[in-house]
Design an enzyme around this catalytic site. Structure first.
Site, PDB file in Angstrom:
ATOM      1  N   SER A 200       0.849  -1.191   0.000  1.00 15.49           N
ATOM      2  CA  SER A 200       0.000   0.000   0.000  1.00 15.49           C
ATOM      3  C   SER A 200       0.880   1.236   0.000  1.00 15.49           C
ATOM      4  CB  SER A 200      -0.911   0.017   1.232  1.00 15.49           C
ATOM      5  OG  SER A 200      -1.737  -1.105   1.211  1.00 15.49           O
TER       6      SER A 200
ATOM      7  N   ASN B  37     -35.210 -10.907   4.596  1.00 18.56           N
ATOM      8  CA  ASN B  37     -34.348  -9.733   4.760  1.00 18.56           C
ATOM      9  C   ASN B  37     -34.045  -9.487   6.244  1.00 18.56           C
ATOM     10  OD1 ASN B  37     -34.059  -9.253   2.047  1.00 18.56           O
ATOM     11  ND2 ASN B  37     -35.811  -7.860   1.932  1.00 18.56           N
TER      12      ASN B  37
ATOM     13  N   GLU C  19      -2.987  -7.778   6.133  1.00 15.99           N
ATOM     14  CA  GLU C  19      -2.585  -7.762   7.552  1.00 15.99           C
ATOM     15  C   GLU C  19      -2.746  -9.121   8.215  1.00 15.99           C
ATOM     16  OE1 GLU C  19      -1.255  -5.478   9.446  1.00 15.99           O
ATOM     17  OE2 GLU C  19      -1.266  -3.774   8.098  1.00 15.99           O
ATOM     18  N   GLY C  20      -2.449 -10.171   7.474  1.00 21.23           N
ATOM     19  CA  GLY C  20      -2.675 -11.527   7.974  1.00 21.23           C
ATOM     20  C   GLY C  20      -4.066 -11.952   7.550  1.00 21.23           C
ATOM     21  N   SER C  21      -4.121 -12.914   6.644  1.00 20.24           N
ATOM     22  CA  SER C  21      -5.422 -13.337   6.098  1.00 20.24           C
ATOM     23  C   SER C  21      -6.298 -13.920   7.205  1.00 20.24           C
ATOM     24  CB  SER C  21      -5.183 -14.402   5.025  1.00 20.24           C
ATOM     25  OG  SER C  21      -4.626 -15.550   5.646  1.00 20.24           O
TER      26      SER C  21
HETATM   27  O1  GRA Z   1      11.852 -18.531  18.998  1.00 20.81           O
HETATM   28  P1  GRA Z   1      12.279 -17.223  18.413  1.00 20.81           P
HETATM   29  O2  GRA Z   1      13.104 -16.399  19.336  1.00 20.81           O
HETATM   30  O3  GRA Z   1      12.937 -17.419  17.111  1.00 20.81           O
HETATM   31  O4  GRA Z   1      10.951 -16.379  18.159  1.00 20.81           O
HETATM   32  C1  GRA Z   1       9.838 -16.900  17.472  1.00 20.81           C
HETATM   33  C2  GRA Z   1       8.606 -16.278  18.050  1.00 20.81           C
HETATM   34  O5  GRA Z   1       8.640 -16.210  19.455  1.00 20.81           O
HETATM   35  C3  GRA Z   1       9.861 -16.321  16.085  1.00 20.81           C
HETATM   36  O6  GRA Z   1       9.163 -15.094  16.147  1.00 20.81           O
HETATM   37  C4  GRA Z   1       8.600 -14.901  17.421  1.00 20.81           C
HETATM   38  N1  GRA Z   1       7.241 -14.384  17.313  1.00 20.81           N
HETATM   39  C5  GRA Z   1       6.774 -13.350  17.970  1.00 20.81           C
HETATM   40  N2  GRA Z   1       7.343 -12.523  18.846  1.00 20.81           N
HETATM   41  C6  GRA Z   1       6.588 -11.551  19.365  1.00 20.81           C
HETATM   42  C7  GRA Z   1       6.271 -14.908  16.527  1.00 20.81           C
HETATM   43  N3  GRA Z   1       5.149 -14.215  16.697  1.00 20.81           N
HETATM   44  C8  GRA Z   1       5.429 -13.244  17.588  1.00 20.81           C
HETATM   45  C9  GRA Z   1       4.699 -12.214  18.164  1.00 20.81           C
HETATM   46  N4  GRA Z   1       3.416 -12.023  17.870  1.00 20.81           N
HETATM   47  N5  GRA Z   1       5.296 -11.391  19.048  1.00 20.81           N
HETATM   48  C10 GRA Z   1       9.261 -17.207  15.043  1.00 20.81           C
HETATM   49  O7  GRA Z   1       7.959 -17.568  15.469  1.00 20.81           O
HETATM   50  P2  GRA Z   1       7.030 -18.541  14.676  1.00 20.81           P
HETATM   51  O8  GRA Z   1       5.778 -18.676  15.459  1.00 20.81           O
HETATM   52  O9  GRA Z   1       7.807 -19.791  14.321  1.00 20.81           O
HETATM   53  O10 GRA Z   1       6.743 -17.698  13.331  1.00 20.81           O
HETATM   54  P3  GRA Z   1       6.221 -18.156  11.911  1.00 20.81           P
HETATM   55  O11 GRA Z   1       5.525 -19.472  12.015  1.00 20.81           O
HETATM   56  O12 GRA Z   1       7.306 -18.020  10.923  1.00 20.81           O
HETATM   57  O13 GRA Z   1       5.154 -16.992  11.561  1.00 20.81           O
HETATM   58  C11 GRA Z   1       4.120 -16.673  12.360  1.00 20.81           C
HETATM   59  C12 GRA Z   1       2.957 -16.000  11.574  1.00 20.81           C
HETATM   60  C13 GRA Z   1       2.339 -16.928  10.558  1.00 20.81           C
HETATM   61  C14 GRA Z   1       1.939 -15.640  12.649  1.00 20.81           C
HETATM   62  C15 GRA Z   1       3.526 -14.724  10.872  1.00 20.81           C
HETATM   63  O14 GRA Z   1       4.395 -15.045   9.830  1.00 20.81           O
HETATM   64  C16 GRA Z   1       2.416 -13.836  10.347  1.00 20.81           C
HETATM   65  O15 GRA Z   1       1.870 -13.031  11.086  1.00 20.81           O
HETATM   66  N6  GRA Z   1       2.038 -13.958   9.039  1.00 20.81           N
HETATM   67  C17 GRA Z   1       1.070 -13.098   8.418  1.00 20.81           C
HETATM   68  C18 GRA Z   1       1.751 -12.026   7.616  1.00 20.81           C
HETATM   69  C19 GRA Z   1       0.998 -10.723   7.574  1.00 20.81           C
HETATM   70  O16 GRA Z   1       0.202 -10.392   8.438  1.00 20.81           O
HETATM   71  N7  GRA Z   1       1.317  -9.940   6.573  1.00 20.81           N
HETATM   72  C20 GRA Z   1       0.752  -8.634   6.454  1.00 20.81           C
HETATM   73  C21 GRA Z   1       1.439  -7.910   5.382  1.00 20.81           C
HETATM   74  S1  GRA Z   1       1.257  -6.177   5.449  1.00 20.81           S
HETATM   75  C22 GRA Z   1      -0.293  -5.812   4.895  1.00 20.81           C
HETATM   76  O17 GRA Z   1      -1.104  -6.643   4.719  1.00 20.81           O
HETATM   77  C23 GRA Z   1      -0.558  -4.380   4.658  1.00 20.81           C
HETATM   78  C24 GRA Z   1      -2.033  -4.052   4.605  1.00 20.81           C
HETATM   79  C25 GRA Z   1      -2.240  -2.627   4.913  1.00 20.81           C
HETATM   80  C26 GRA Z   1      -3.646  -2.296   5.401  1.00 20.81           C
HETATM   81  O18 GRA Z   1      -4.599  -2.548   4.627  1.00 20.81           O
HETATM   82  O19 GRA Z   1      -3.813  -1.740   6.505  1.00 20.81           O
END
Ligand code: GRA
Length: 384
Positions: free
Chosen positions: A157, A279, A361-363
Site C-alpha cells: 500500500s 431480509n 494484515e494476515g489473512s
Molecule cells: O523462537 P524465536 O526467538 O525465534 O521467536 C519466534 C517467536 O517467538 C519467532 O518469532 C517470534 N514471534 C513473535 N514474537 C513476538 C512470533 N510471533 C510473535 C509475536 N506475535 N510477538 C518465530 O515464530 P514462529 O511462530 O515460528 O513464526 P512463523 O511461524 O514463521 O510466523 C508466524 C505467523 C504466521 C503468525 C507470521 O508469519 C504472520 O503473522 N504472518 C502473516 C503475515 C501478515 O500479516 N502480513 C501482512 C502484510 S502487510 C499488509 O497486509 C498491509 C495491509 C495494509 C492495510 O490494509 O492496513
C-alpha cells in the site's frame, strides 16, 4: 467492567465522524471510480492529530491511545474504506520508530509521519513471501556506511506514492527469521523503482510493487539491531492489524446502514421489504456480527492502552471484523438487488473493499491459525 466510552473518546469519535462526513463521504464514489490519490486527505488527517493518537505527547503524538485510534479508523472506513489505509501507512512506521527507533531516528522521521507531511508505507510482503514472513528474500548487505538493498516487494500500500517507509530485509540468510532486519528509508533515493498494481477494490488507496536494485540505505537507518526485524515486524503487525480490524468494522457498519435504509424505503408486493423475514434474517446477522466485532476490536484496543499483551485478542478481533465486513457487504448487496450490483450506488464498492480485509494484515486463515494454535497449546499468541 465498563462498556461506556469516556467523554474524551466520544469527542474523538465525533471529530472523526464529522470530518469523514464532510471531507471524505461526498467524493468517495468519485475517488473510487477515478482511482484518485487524495494526498490532501493524508495531510488533513495529520493536522487533526489522527496519526498521533497512539504516540506519547513528548514524542509528538497526543497520547489518546489505541482505542481512540480504532474509533478514528472505524469512522474513516465507514465513509470510505480505502482512505483508512492511509492511517495505517503513517501509523505503522511511526509506531515502530517510536518503540524501536533511537532518538536521532525518532527526531528525523516521526514528525513528518505523524503530521502527514510525508507519505509513509511499510514493505514486508514479497512475491514468494506473503503469509510466511520469515521467507522474505530481499537482502540488505553492509557496504561501508550503508546497507545495499536488492529485491522486490509486492502488494505494498502506498508504494506508488510513498516518500518514506519501513523495509524488512535479510541481513543474514543463515539465521532464517533471526537474520531479518528492519530499516527506515527515504524512497526518493536512487535504486528504487515502483510499479502500480490494479486490484479489485480499495481503488483510492494506491498499491504496487517496489523493486530495490542497489538501493543504498545509510546504516544509521537500521532500526534496533541486525536480526531484530522479524520480532519488530510481528510487533508492528499486531498494531496495524488492530487498525485494520477497526476499518473492517467501519465498513460493516456502512453496509448495514445501506441495507437498513433500503429496507425501510423500498416497497415490493405492497409492503416495505424490511417486512420480509428473509431480509430480517440478513439484517439480524449483520447486526450480530458487527456488534461482536465492535466489542472485540474495542477490547483489543483497550488491552493495548492498558499496556497488556493483546496478540490473541487482535487476531480474534481482526478475524471477526473481516468476516463481519464481508458478510455485511454481501448481505447488503442481496438486499439491494440490482441497486446493490449497480456501480451508481456504494454497495458494490463495499463488497469490493470488504474482500481486502480477509487478505491483508494476515489473512483470515492466518488469524485462525494463530487463534487455534493458541487454544490447542501449540504456540502461545501473546508473547513478549
Ligand atoms: O523462537 P524465536 O526467538 O525465534 O521467536 C519466534 C517467536 O517467538 C519467532 O518469532 C517470534 N514471534 C513473535 N514474537 C513476538 C512470533 N510471533 C510473535 C509475536 N506475535 N510477538 C518465530 O515464530 P514462529 O511462530 O515460528 O513464526 P512463523 O511461524 O514463521 O510466523 C508466524 C505467523 C504466521 C503468525 C507470521 O508469519 C504472520 O503473522 N504472518 C502473516 C503475515 C501478515 O500479516 N502480513 C501482512 C502484510 S502487510 C499488509 O497486509 C498491509 C495491509 C495494509 C492495510 O490494509 O492496513
Amino acid at each position: 467492567m465498563d462498556f461506556e466510552l469516556s467523554e474524551e473518546l466520544i469527542a474523538v469519535r465525533d471529530l472523526a465522524r464529522d470530518f469523514a462526513a464532510k471531507e471524505i463521504a461526498p467524493t468517495a464514489a468519485a475517488d473510487d471510480r477515478e482511482r484518485k490519490f487524495r494526498r490532501d486527505l493524508i495531510a488533513k488527517m495529520g493536522e487533526l492529530g489522527f496519526y498521533g493518537a497512539a504516540i506519547r505527547e513528548d514524542r509528538g503524538g497526543n497520547g489518546l491511545g489505541f482505542l481512540a485510534l480504532s474509533l478514528i479508523t472505524e469512522e474513516i472506513a465507514r465513509a470510505h474504506s480505502a482512505i483508512r489505509v492511509f492511517i495505517n501507512m503513517q501509523v505503522g512506521p511511526a509506531l515502530v520508530l517510536d518503540r524501536f527507533g533511537n532518538d536521532a531516528q525518532r527526531k528525523r522521521w516521526l514528525p513528518p509521519l505523524i503530521q502527514g507531511e510525508k507519505v509513509g508505507c511499510f514493505a514486508i510482503t514479497e512475491p514468494d513471501a506473503g503469509s510466511d514472513v520469515a521467507a522474505i528474500r530481499t537482502t540488505a548487505t553492509r557496504n561501508g556506511g550503508d546497507y545495499v538493498l536488492n529485491g522486490s516487494k509486492i502488494w505494498i500500500s502506498n508504494a506508488p506514492v510513498a516518500d518514506c517507509g519501513l523495509v524488512y530485509a535479510v541481513t543474514d540468510k543463515a539465521q532464517k527469521h533471526r537474520g531479518i532486519s528492519a530499516f527506515v528509508a527515504d524512497f526518493h533515493q536512487p535504486g528504487i523503482s515502483r510499479r502500480e498494481l490494479e486490484v479489485m477494490g480499495t481503488h483510492a488507496s494506491p498499491l504496487g510493487e517496489l523493486t530495490f536494485e542497489k538501493f543504498r540505505v545509510p546504516a544509521e537507518n537500521l532500526i534496533g539491531k541486525e536480526g531484530e526485524g522479524f520480532k519488530i515486524c510481528m510487533w508492528q503487525l499486531n498494531n496495524t492489524r488492530l487498525s485494520c480490524a477497526a476499518g473492517a468494522l467501519g465498513l460493516a457498519t456502512a453496509a448495514r446502514d445501506a441495507a437498513v435504509a433500503y429496507c425501510n424505503q423500498r416497497e415490493q408486493f405492497g409492503q416495505k421489504i424490511g417486512q420480509f423475514q428473509m431480509n430480517q434474517d440478513l439484517i439480524a446477522q449483520m447486526v450480530v456480527h458487527e456488534e461482536a466485532a465492535r466489542l472485540l476490536v474495542y477490547r483489543a484496543a483497550w488491552l493495548a492502552d492498558q499496556k497488556r499483551a493483546n496478540n490473541l485478542e487482535v487476531s480474534i478481533a481482526k478475524y471477526t471484523a473481516a468476516e463481519a465486513a464481508a458478510f455485511a457487504a454481501d448481505a447488503a448487496l442481496r438486499i439491494l438487488g440490482a441497486y446493490g450490483y449497480s456501480t451508481e450506488f456504494p454497495v458494490e464498492r463495499y463488497l469490493r473493499d470488504a474482500k481486502s480485509y480477509q487478505i491483508v494484515e494476515g489473512s483470515s486463515n492466518i488469524q485462525k491459525l494463530i487463534i487455534a494454535q493458541d487454544a490447542l497449546g501449540y504456540r502461545k499468541a501473546n508473547r513478549d
